[in-house]
Design a protein around this motif. Structure first.
Motif, PDB file in Angstrom:
ATOM      1  N   HIS A  39     -10.396  42.029  20.027  1.00 36.01           N
ATOM      2  CA  HIS A  39     -10.959  40.825  20.653  1.00 36.01           C
ATOM      3  C   HIS A  39     -12.454  40.681  20.380  1.00 36.01           C
ATOM      4  O   HIS A  39     -12.994  39.581  20.415  1.00 36.01           O
ATOM      5  N   LEU A  40     -13.107  41.795  20.116  1.00 34.46           N
ATOM      6  CA  LEU A  40     -14.540  41.790  19.840  1.00 34.46           C
ATOM      7  C   LEU A  40     -14.764  42.550  18.534  1.00 34.46           C
ATOM      8  O   LEU A  40     -14.476  43.749  18.455  1.00 34.46           O
ATOM      9  N   PRO A  41     -15.229  41.863  17.493  1.00 33.19           N
ATOM     10  CA  PRO A  41     -15.422  42.535  16.208  1.00 33.19           C
ATOM     11  C   PRO A  41     -16.584  43.524  16.274  1.00 33.19           C
ATOM     12  O   PRO A  41     -17.553  43.308  17.007  1.00 33.19           O
ATOM     13  N   ALA A  42     -16.465  44.598  15.546  1.00 30.37           N
ATOM     14  CA  ALA A  42     -17.516  45.619  15.515  1.00 30.37           C
ATOM     15  C   ALA A  42     -17.443  46.383  14.206  1.00 30.37           C
ATOM     16  O   ALA A  42     -16.430  46.359  13.515  1.00 30.37           O
ATOM     17  N   ILE A  43     -18.547  47.039  13.889  1.00 29.65           N
ATOM     18  CA  ILE A  43     -18.561  47.937  12.743  1.00 29.65           C
ATOM     19  C   ILE A  43     -18.789  49.348  13.267  1.00 29.65           C
ATOM     20  O   ILE A  43     -19.384  49.540  14.327  1.00 29.65           O
ATOM     21  N   ARG A  44     -18.284  50.303  12.549  1.00 35.49           N
ATOM     22  CA  ARG A  44     -18.437  51.692  12.957  1.00 35.49           C
ATOM     23  C   ARG A  44     -19.594  52.298  12.172  1.00 35.49           C
ATOM     24  O   ARG A  44     -19.644  52.202  10.942  1.00 35.49           O
ATOM     25  N   VAL A  45     -20.520  52.913  12.895  1.00 32.52           N
ATOM     26  CA  VAL A  45     -21.647  53.613  12.284  1.00 32.52           C
ATOM     27  C   VAL A  45     -21.562  55.059  12.760  1.00 32.52           C
ATOM     28  O   VAL A  45     -21.861  55.346  13.927  1.00 32.52           O
ATOM     29  N   GLY A  46     -21.092  55.911  11.891  1.00 30.90           N
ATOM     30  CA  GLY A  46     -20.857  57.292  12.316  1.00 30.90           C
ATOM     31  C   GLY A  46     -19.750  57.317  13.349  1.00 30.90           C
ATOM     32  O   GLY A  46     -18.653  56.853  13.108  1.00 30.90           O
ATOM     33  N   ARG A  47     -20.065  57.848  14.542  1.00 31.02           N
ATOM     34  CA  ARG A  47     -19.081  57.913  15.616  1.00 31.02           C
ATOM     35  C   ARG A  47     -19.257  56.791  16.632  1.00 31.02           C
ATOM     36  O   ARG A  47     -18.571  56.767  17.650  1.00 31.02           O
ATOM     37  N   SER A  48     -20.204  55.876  16.394  1.00 28.38           N
ATOM     38  CA  SER A  48     -20.457  54.808  17.356  1.00 28.38           C
ATOM     39  C   SER A  48     -20.154  53.437  16.750  1.00 28.38           C
ATOM     40  O   SER A  48     -19.956  53.305  15.552  1.00 28.38           O
ATOM     41  N   PHE A  49     -20.124  52.441  17.604  1.00 28.05           N
ATOM     42  CA  PHE A  49     -19.844  51.076  17.173  1.00 28.05           C
ATOM     43  C   PHE A  49     -21.084  50.210  17.343  1.00 28.05           C
ATOM     44  O   PHE A  49     -21.891  50.439  18.239  1.00 28.05           O
ATOM     45  N   ARG A  50     -21.188  49.194  16.491  1.00 24.47           N
ATOM     46  CA  ARG A  50     -22.226  48.177  16.624  1.00 24.47           C
ATOM     47  C   ARG A  50     -21.516  46.828  16.599  1.00 24.47           C
ATOM     48  O   ARG A  50     -20.650  46.572  15.760  1.00 24.47           O
ATOM     49  N   VAL A  51     -21.909  45.964  17.512  1.00 27.78           N
ATOM     50  CA  VAL A  51     -21.268  44.656  17.665  1.00 27.78           C
ATOM     51  C   VAL A  51     -22.293  43.578  17.323  1.00 27.78           C
ATOM     52  O   VAL A  51     -23.403  43.596  17.859  1.00 27.78           O
ATOM     53  N   PRO A  52     -21.942  42.642  16.454  1.00 26.26           N
ATOM     54  CA  PRO A  52     -22.873  41.541  16.159  1.00 26.26           C
ATOM     55  C   PRO A  52     -23.150  40.744  17.434  1.00 26.26           C
ATOM     56  O   PRO A  52     -22.233  40.401  18.184  1.00 26.26           O
ATOM     57  N   GLU A  53     -24.419  40.473  17.675  1.00 28.97           N
ATOM     58  CA  GLU A  53     -24.820  39.748  18.891  1.00 28.97           C
ATOM     59  C   GLU A  53     -24.114  38.405  18.993  1.00 28.97           C
ATOM     60  O   GLU A  53     -23.661  38.007  20.067  1.00 28.97           O
ATOM     61  N   GLN A  54     -24.002  37.699  17.885  1.00 30.96           N
ATOM     62  CA  GLN A  54     -23.348  36.386  17.896  1.00 30.96           C
ATOM     63  C   GLN A  54     -21.881  36.504  18.295  1.00 30.96           C
ATOM     64  O   GLN A  54     -21.338  35.623  18.958  1.00 30.96           O
ATOM     65  N   ALA A  55     -21.232  37.607  17.936  1.00 35.74           N
ATOM     66  CA  ALA A  55     -19.830  37.811  18.305  1.00 35.74           C
ATOM     67  C   ALA A  55     -19.676  37.920  19.818  1.00 35.74           C
ATOM     68  O   ALA A  55     -18.691  37.435  20.383  1.00 35.74           O
ATOM     69  N   VAL A  56     -20.656  38.543  20.472  1.00 39.77           N
ATOM     70  CA  VAL A  56     -20.625  38.646  21.934  1.00 39.77           C
ATOM     71  C   VAL A  56     -20.744  37.259  22.545  1.00 39.77           C
ATOM     72  O   VAL A  56     -19.976  36.884  23.441  1.00 39.77           O
ATOM     73  N   HIS A  57     -21.692  36.463  22.052  1.00 38.73           N
ATOM     74  CA  HIS A  57     -21.874  35.102  22.562  1.00 38.73           C
ATOM     75  C   HIS A  57     -20.634  34.246  22.302  1.00 38.73           C
ATOM     76  O   HIS A  57     -20.209  33.489  23.176  1.00 38.73           O
ATOM     77  N   ASP A  58     -20.043  34.387  21.116  1.00 33.92           N
ATOM     78  CA  ASP A  58     -18.826  33.628  20.796  1.00 33.92           C
ATOM     79  C   ASP A  58     -17.677  34.028  21.719  1.00 33.92           C
ATOM     80  O   ASP A  58     -16.950  33.178  22.216  1.00 33.92           O
ATOM     81  N   TYR A  59     -17.520  35.327  21.954  1.00 35.26           N
ATOM     82  CA  TYR A  59     -16.447  35.805  22.829  1.00 35.26           C
ATOM     83  C   TYR A  59     -16.617  35.243  24.240  1.00 35.26           C
ATOM     84  O   TYR A  59     -15.655  34.767  24.846  1.00 35.26           O
ATOM     85  N   LEU A  60     -17.829  35.293  24.746  1.00 33.84           N
ATOM     86  CA  LEU A  60     -18.077  34.777  26.093  1.00 33.84           C
ATOM     87  C   LEU A  60     -17.835  33.271  26.167  1.00 33.84           C
ATOM     88  O   LEU A  60     -17.262  32.772  27.133  1.00 33.84           O
ATOM     89  N   ARG A  61     -18.250  32.548  25.141  1.00 36.72           N
ATOM     90  CA  ARG A  61     -18.058  31.095  25.116  1.00 36.72           C
ATOM     91  C   ARG A  61     -16.572  30.748  25.079  1.00 36.72           C
ATOM     92  O   ARG A  61     -16.110  29.868  25.796  1.00 36.72           O
ATOM     93  N   GLU A  62     -15.805  31.477  24.267  1.00 38.01           N
ATOM     94  CA  GLU A  62     -14.353  31.215  24.145  1.00 38.01           C
ATOM     95  C   GLU A  62     -13.592  31.644  25.386  1.00 38.01           C
ATOM     96  O   GLU A  62     -12.540  31.098  25.687  1.00 38.01           O
TER      97      GLU A  62
END
Length: 70
Positions: A39-62
């Motif tokens: 439901h929320l796109p992310a990329i994996r950096v090592g053992r952690s995730f990073r989420v594009p800020e715009q994806a968070v705003h889009d998810y909340l808007r939808e």
């Protein structure tokens, strides 16, 4: 999701899971569930995730549920 298609990758702001949780006012576990469910796109950096800020705003808007007046 078209996050990287609309902006060059070097202009995309990535948030940590903790930052996303703070913006959404939810727990980090909720953010992990959203990422793992797709439901929320992310990329994996090592053992952690990073989420594009715009994806968070889009998810909340939808996900916004408006109240209809009767």
């Amino acid at each position: 999701m078209a996050v990287t298609e609309s902006r060059p990758l070097n202009e995309v702001v990535f948030l940590t899971v903790a930052e996303v949780a703070a913006v959404m006012r939810v727990s980090k576990m909720t953010v992990y569930r959203l990422v793992h469910s797709g439901h929320l796109p992310a990329i994996r950096v090592g053992r952690s995730f990073r989420v594009p800020e715009q994806a968070v705003h889009d998810y909340l808007r939808e996900s916004y549920v408006g109240v209809e007046s009767a």
